[in-house]
Design a protein around this motif. Structure first.
Motif, PDB file in Angstrom:
ATOM      1  N   LEU A  25      -1.384   7.060  15.878  1.00  0.00           N
ATOM      2  CA  LEU A  25      -1.592   5.628  15.670  1.00  0.00           C
ATOM      3  C   LEU A  25      -0.515   4.817  16.385  1.00  0.00           C
ATOM      4  N   ARG A  26       0.726   5.291  16.344  1.00  0.00           N
ATOM      5  CA  ARG A  26       1.811   4.635  17.080  1.00  0.00           C
ATOM      6  C   ARG A  26       1.495   4.572  18.568  1.00  0.00           C
ATOM      7  N   ASP A  27       1.063   5.709  19.122  1.00  0.00           N
ATOM      8  CA  ASP A  27       0.767   5.754  20.551  1.00  0.00           C
ATOM      9  C   ASP A  27      -0.361   4.803  20.925  1.00  0.00           C
ATOM     10  N   LEU A  28      -1.364   4.712  20.066  1.00  0.00           N
ATOM     11  CA  LEU A  28      -2.478   3.797  20.322  1.00  0.00           C
ATOM     12  C   LEU A  28      -2.041   2.333  20.197  1.00  0.00           C
ATOM     13  N   MET A  29      -1.237   2.033  19.192  1.00  0.00           N
ATOM     14  CA  MET A  29      -0.846   0.642  18.931  1.00  0.00           C
ATOM     15  C   MET A  29       0.237   0.120  19.863  1.00  0.00           C
ATOM     16  N   PHE A  30       1.224   0.939  20.129  1.00  0.00           N
ATOM     17  CA  PHE A  30       2.414   0.444  20.802  1.00  0.00           C
ATOM     18  C   PHE A  30       2.660   1.022  22.195  1.00  0.00           C
ATOM     19  N   LYS A  31       2.071   2.146  22.508  1.00  0.00           N
ATOM     20  CA  LYS A  31       2.369   2.799  23.783  1.00  0.00           C
ATOM     21  C   LYS A  31       1.177   2.833  24.725  1.00  0.00           C
ATOM     22  N   GLU A  32       0.091   2.170  24.338  1.00  0.00           N
ATOM     23  CA  GLU A  32      -1.100   2.007  25.182  1.00  0.00           C
ATOM     24  C   GLU A  32      -1.710   3.329  25.638  1.00  0.00           C
ATOM     25  N   PHE A  39      -1.685  11.666  24.744  1.00  0.00           N
ATOM     26  CA  PHE A  39      -1.057  11.995  23.461  1.00  0.00           C
ATOM     27  C   PHE A  39      -0.217  13.263  23.581  1.00  0.00           C
ATOM     28  N   LEU A  40      -0.698  14.223  24.364  1.00  0.00           N
ATOM     29  CA  LEU A  40       0.047  15.473  24.558  1.00  0.00           C
ATOM     30  C   LEU A  40       1.385  15.240  25.250  1.00  0.00           C
ATOM     31  N   GLU A  41       1.491  14.180  26.039  1.00  0.00           N
ATOM     32  CA  GLU A  41       2.713  13.892  26.784  1.00  0.00           C
ATOM     33  C   GLU A  41       3.803  13.233  25.943  1.00  0.00           C
ATOM     34  N   SER A  42       3.518  12.912  24.695  1.00  0.00           N
ATOM     35  CA  SER A  42       4.514  12.271  23.833  1.00  0.00           C
ATOM     36  C   SER A  42       5.722  13.175  23.638  1.00  0.00           C
ATOM     37  N   ASP A  43       6.868  12.564  23.432  1.00  0.00           N
ATOM     38  CA  ASP A  43       8.125  13.305  23.297  1.00  0.00           C
ATOM     39  C   ASP A  43       8.124  14.331  22.167  1.00  0.00           C
ATOM     40  N   GLU A  44       7.317  14.091  21.138  1.00  0.00           N
ATOM     41  CA  GLU A  44       7.323  14.972  19.970  1.00  0.00           C
ATOM     42  C   GLU A  44       6.628  16.308  20.211  1.00  0.00           C
ATOM     43  N   LYS A  45       5.869  16.426  21.303  1.00  0.00           N
ATOM     44  CA  LYS A  45       5.245  17.677  21.741  1.00  0.00           C
ATOM     45  C   LYS A  45       4.312  18.292  20.702  1.00  0.00           C
ATOM     46  N   VAL A  46       3.289  17.561  20.322  1.00  0.00           N
ATOM     47  CA  VAL A  46       2.273  18.077  19.415  1.00  0.00           C
ATOM     48  C   VAL A  46       1.485  19.178  20.129  1.00  0.00           C
ATOM     49  N   SER A  47       1.089  20.196  19.372  1.00  0.00           N
ATOM     50  CA  SER A  47       0.297  21.268  19.968  1.00  0.00           C
ATOM     51  C   SER A  47      -1.143  20.785  20.160  1.00  0.00           C
ATOM     52  N   THR A  48      -1.867  21.439  21.057  1.00  0.00           N
ATOM     53  CA  THR A  48      -3.242  21.037  21.334  1.00  0.00           C
ATOM     54  C   THR A  48      -4.125  21.185  20.101  1.00  0.00           C
TER      55      THR A  48
END
Length: 137
Positions: A25-32, A39-48
């Motif tokens: 939700l953060r990525d959608l709201m604030f990081k476009e 989403f995979l490129e986010s610093d937190e490195k969520v798994s697929t």
């Protein structure tokens, strides 16, 4: 969706799930970010597998919608819903709290100042931007 209890905090958590859902939700709201690979490129490195699961859960709970990308038709584009937009003030409060308590915060000083001094104006501005970019006219 089976709700475990109707405590307002539990109800909210049942809809957003966990930290990964909040970060989406953060990525959608604030990081476009709008696409799976973004989403995979986010610093937190969520798994697929976790990312796919959370996107599915958010969609099932009415927090995000998915559709075809206008530029590349084979690509899925995720959008916020009016239901998820209601989370905006909560996320701003989380950013503010984290921004003032993390000495290495990525939150900009201007954003934190606006969030504390002109909160309603900031929320209105972000809300209008999201409505233009995410909601089908």
């Amino acid at each position: 969706m089976k709700i475990r209890s109707h405590c307002p905090i539990n109800f909210t958590l049942e809809h957003i799930g966990d930290k990964w859902s909040l970060l989406i939700l953060r990525d959608l709201m604030f990081k476009e970010k709008r696409h799976y690979n973004e989403f995979l490129e986010s610093d937190e490195k969520v798994s697929t597998s976790v990312l796919g699961d959370r996107l599915k859960m958010l969609e099932e709970n009415g927090m995000v919608s998915k559709g075809r990308d206008n530029v590349k038709k084979s690509r899925i584009k995720y959008s916020l819903t009016k239901k998820s937009l209601e989370m905006l003030p909560i996320l701003i409060e989380m950013i503010t709290w984290g921004g003032f308590n993390d000495d290495k915060t990525e939150a900009g000083k201007d954003f934190l100042e606006q969030a504390t001094k002109n909160r309603d104006q900031l929320i209105s501005s972000i809300r209008r931007k999201i409505e233009r970019e995410h909601f089908i006219k």
